[in-house]
Design an enzyme around this catalytic site. Structure first.
Site, short mmCIF file in Angstrom:
data_model
loop_
_atom_site.label_atom_id
_atom_site.label_comp_id
_atom_site.label_asym_id
_atom_site.label_seq_id
_atom_site.Cartn_x
_atom_site.Cartn_y
_atom_site.Cartn_z
N GLU A 176 47.88 56.33 36.61
CA GLU A 176 46.67 55.75 36.38
C GLU A 176 45.50 56.77 37.44
O GLU A 176 44.69 56.06 38.10
CB GLU A 176 46.29 54.48 36.44
CG GLU A 176 47.10 53.62 35.70
CD GLU A 176 46.81 52.00 35.61
OE1 GLU A 176 46.26 51.70 36.19
OE2 GLU A 176 47.16 51.59 34.48
N GLU A 296 52.94 51.34 30.17
CA GLU A 296 52.80 49.90 30.51
C GLU A 296 52.02 49.13 29.05
O GLU A 296 50.92 49.72 28.79
CB GLU A 296 51.51 49.97 31.73
CG GLU A 296 52.19 50.44 32.88
CD GLU A 296 51.38 50.21 34.12
OE1 GLU A 296 50.55 49.07 34.06
OE2 GLU A 296 51.60 51.01 34.98
O1 AHR Z 1 51.39 46.50 36.01
C1 AHR Z 1 50.43 46.30 36.93
C2 AHR Z 1 49.30 47.42 37.21
O2 AHR Z 1 48.56 47.53 36.16
C3 AHR Z 1 50.29 48.66 37.60
O3 AHR Z 1 50.32 48.71 39.00
C4 AHR Z 1 48.82 49.57 37.05
O4 AHR Z 1 49.57 51.12 37.00
C5 AHR Z 1 48.33 48.86 36.23
O5 AHR Z 1 46.88 49.03 36.51
#
Ligand code: AHR
Length: 547
Positions: A176, A296
Site C-alpha cells: 500500500e 487483502e
Molecule cells: O489488514 C490490515 C491492514 O489493512 C494492512 O496492514 C494494510 O495493508 C491494510 O490497510
C-alpha cells in the site's frame, strides 16, 4: 425491495472462463495485534507444539483449506528489518512498530514462518519493505530465503537451521505504498521508479520469480487508476501481478442492503484494474497480461479503527508518551451471519474473475479480522466467515463457469449500486473428479484449455441471496456440465449441500457458542441435470455435485 421471485440460471453453451487458481484460497498473516503472537505462535500455551505453534490453530488452518499465506505485512512490513527475526531468539532485537504502535519482539520471523508453513501445508508469499528500505534489502532477503548455499546470506540461513532454499516464488514489492498512512509512502511516479528497479534486480537474481507491484489501497483512493497506469506503465516488463485491496462493512448511512451488495464494488474495482493493466501492456507493446493479486480482502470496519486512531492521537498532547504494547488486542472483529454471506459473495466474484485474478489472500488469518480466533488456554474457534471460505476451498476445482441469467432476474434496490440481481452464483467443474489443482502457480496460464469433457467429474455451485427482505427460488440448468452429450454420461447428482443463514443476520459465534452460525444441509432437487433450490434472505449456499 424485491418480491419473492425465481432466478433462472443456465450453463447451456457456456464456456469456462479459467481454471480455479490454487492461490485463490490464500490468506494473510501480519505482525499485528494477536495474529502472530497469541495467534499462530504462543509458546507455553497447552496447545503449543515443540516450536511454540498452536496445534489447534494449525488444525483449523488446514480445515480452512488455506493454500498460500502472505507474510509479514501489511503496513507492518514498511518498517520491518527481515534480519531481526532470524538467528537465535535470545539475540533478536526488540523494536517499535510504527504502523500499529506496538512493540515487536521478533520472536517470530521468516525462519519460524517457514517452519510453520511446512506444518500448515501452505505456500509462502513474502512482502518486502519498500518504506524504510528498498532494493538492497529486498535482494539480500531474496538471497537469504532462496539462495543456494555458498554465499554469505544463504549460508546464514543454513547456519540458522534451514539447509535448503525456501523456494519462495511470489514476492510483494512493498505494501500500500499509495497510502498516506504507510511508512515511507510514495507518489505514483516515485513508486513506479522504485518497483521497476527492484523488480528488475530481483529478476536478475531469479527470472522465475512472480512479482507483485502495489496497486491502490482501495478503489476509493484519490490516485486510483492513475496509480495503476503510472506504476504498471513503467514496471510492465518486470512485474507479473498488481495488488488489489478491499475491505467492506455495513455503513450506518447505507444499511444492510448495500452491505450485502459489496461484491458490486469489487466487480467494478477488478474491471478497472484490468483495464489499467491492459493499457500498460498496450503502452509497452507487450503480449503478456499482468494478473491481479487480490491480496487483502474481506469484511472489516476499517473506519472504526481509523476513528480510534484519530481519537488516540488527539488525546496525546505534544510528545508521545503512551506505552507501546506487545501483541495488543487490535482489530479483533467478531463476524455476523451477514458478514459470512458477504464474504461468500466476494469469493464468488473473485472466482468469476479468475481469468485475471490469479491470486487472492483473505485478510487476515487468526485473531485479527480473522476466521480463526484463539484465546490463551482455550480451544481455538471458528467465526461465521470461516465456513464459506472453507467449503469453497475444499471443493472449487477445475474450470470456472459463469451461469447466464434467463429471463427477468429478481432485483434489489441499493443506494450505492442501483438495482442489482438478488442472487449471484458461480459453478466449478473438475472433469477429473480428483479434486487436484491444475496449472499451479503459472500466472500466464489463466484460460482453460478446453470446454467440458464427456464423462465423470465433480463440481460445486456457490450462490448467495443478497436480498435482505425476500427469499428466492433458483433453478440452474447444468445439463451441459461435464459434456455436451448428456446421453453419454452418468446422471448429475447432488453429493452434499450447505446453507448458511440465520434469521438474525447479526448473529455471531463466540468461544462459548462456536456453532451458533454454521452451514447445514438443505433441500436441493436435481432432475435431469437441472438443480432447483430456495435461498432465504441473506443466505449463502454451496452444492457439491458429481457424475
Ligand atoms: O489488514 C490490515 C491492514 O489493512 C494492512 O496492514 C494494510 O495493508 C491494510 O490497510
Amino acid at each position: 425491495m424485491s418480491e419473492e421471485g425465481r432466478m433462472a440460471l443456465s450453463l447451456r453453451g457456456v464456456q469456462p472462463v479459467a481454471q480455479v487458481p490454487r492461490r485463490m484460497f490464500g490468506s494473510f498473516v501480519e505482525h499485528l495485534g494477536r495474529c502472530v503472537y497469541g495467534g499462530i505462535y504462543e509458546p507455553g500455551d497447552p496447545a503449543a507444539d515443540e516450536d511454540g505453534f498452536r496445534r489447534d490453530v494449525l488444525d483449523l488452518v488446514k480445515e480452512l483449506g488455506v493454500t498460500c499465506v502472505r507474510y509479514p505485512g501489511g503496513n507492518f512490513v514498511s518498517g520491518y528489518n527481515w534480519e531481526d527475526g532470524t538467528g537465535p531468539r535470545q539475540d533478536r532485537p526488540v523494536r517499535r512498530d510504527l504502523a500499529w504502535h506496538a512493540t515487536e519482539t521478533n520472536q517470530m520471523g521468516i525462519d519460524d514462518f517457514y517452519r510453520w508453513s511446512h506444518k500448515a501445508g501452505t505456500e509462502i508469499m513474502l512482502a518486502v519493505n519498500m518504506g524504510t528500505r528498498g532494493m538492497k534489502s529486498a535482494l539480500e532477503e531474496l538471497e537469504y530465503v532462496n539462495g543456494a548455499p555458498g554465499t554469505e546470506l544463504a549460508d546464514r540461513r543454513v547456519a540458522n537451521g534451514i539447509p535448503d532454499p525456501m523456494g519462495v516464488a511470489m514476492w510483494c514489492i512493498g505494501n500500500e505504498m499509495d497510502g498516506p498512512w504507510q511508512v515511507g509512502h510514495m507518489s505514483p511516479e516515485e513508486y513506479a521508479a522504485a518497483v521497476d528497479r527492484t523488480a528488475h534486480a530481483m529478476k536478475l537474481a531469479d527470472p522465475g520469480l512472480q512479482l507483485v507491484a502495489c496497486g491502490s489501497s482501495s478503489a476509493h483512493m484519490p490516485t486510483f487508476g492513475r496509480w495503476e497506469r503510472t506504476v504498471l506503465g513503467k514496471a510492465y516488463e518486470h512485474v507479473d501481478f498488481v495488488s488489489c485491496h478491499a475491505y467492506y462493512y455495513e455503513h450506518r448511512s447505507e444499511g444492510l442492503q448495500d452491505f450485502m451488495a459489496s461484491d458490486e464494488d469489487m466487480k467494478t474495482f477488478i474491471t478497472s484494474v484490468v483495464e489499467a493493466a491492459d493499457d500498460a501492456r498496450a503502452a509497452n507493446q507487450g503480449r503478456r497480461n499482468i494478473m491481479l493479486s487480490f491480496d487483502e480482502w474481506g469484511v472489516w470496519n476499517s473506519e472504526e479503527w481509523n476513528q480510534q486512531e484519530t481519537e488516540w492521537k488527539a488525546s496525546s498532547n505534544g510528545l508521545h508518551t503512551q506505552p507501546w504494547p506487545e501483541a495488543p488486542r487490535q482489530l479483533e472483529e467478531v463476524y455476523t451471519a451477514a458478514d459470512a454471506v458477504v464474504e461468500g459473495g466476494l469469493m464468488i466474484t473473485l472466482l468469476k474473475h479468475s481469468d485475471r485474478v490469479r491470486s487472492a489472500s483473505r485478510a487476515q488469518l487468526v485473531n485479527v479480522i480473522a476466521p480463526i480466533m484463539a484465546e490463551p488456554g482455550q480451544p481455538a474457534w471458528r467465526q461465521t466467515i470461516f465456513y464459506p471460505f472453507a467449503i469453497a476451498a475444499a471443493h472449487a476445482r477445475g474450470d470456472v463457469y459463469l451461469p447466464q441469467v434467463e429471463g427477468d432476474a429478481p432485483q434489489v434496490e441499493t443506494r450505492s449500486y442501483g438495482s442489482v440481481d438478488a442472487v449471484e452464483a458461480v459453478v466449478t467443474w473438475d472433469p477429473t473428479g480428483r479434486g487436484g489443482w491444475s496449472q499451479e502457480g503459472d500466472p500466464s496460464v489463466a484460460a482453460s484449455d478446453g470446454g467440458p469433457q464427456v464423462g465423470s467429474g465433480s463440481g460445486l455451485v456457490l450462490a448467495v441471496n443478497r436480498d435482505v427482505a425476500d427469499g428466492h427460488q433458483v433453478t440452474l440448468d447444468l445439463r451441459d456440465l461435464g459434456g455436451q452429450d448428456a446421453g453419454n454420461q452418468a446422471a448429475l447428482r447432488v453429493v452434499a449441500t450447505h446453507l448458511l443463514h440465520d434469521d438474525d443476520p447479526h448473529a455471531v459465534n463466540g468461544p462459548d457458542r462456536p456453532g451458533r452460525v454454521a452451514p447445514h444441509a438443505f433441500d436441493v432437487e436435481c432432475r435431469e441435470g437441472v438443480v432447483s433450490f430456495d435461498l432465504p434472505p441473506v443466505s449463502w449456499a454451496a452444492i457439491e455435485l458429481s457424475r
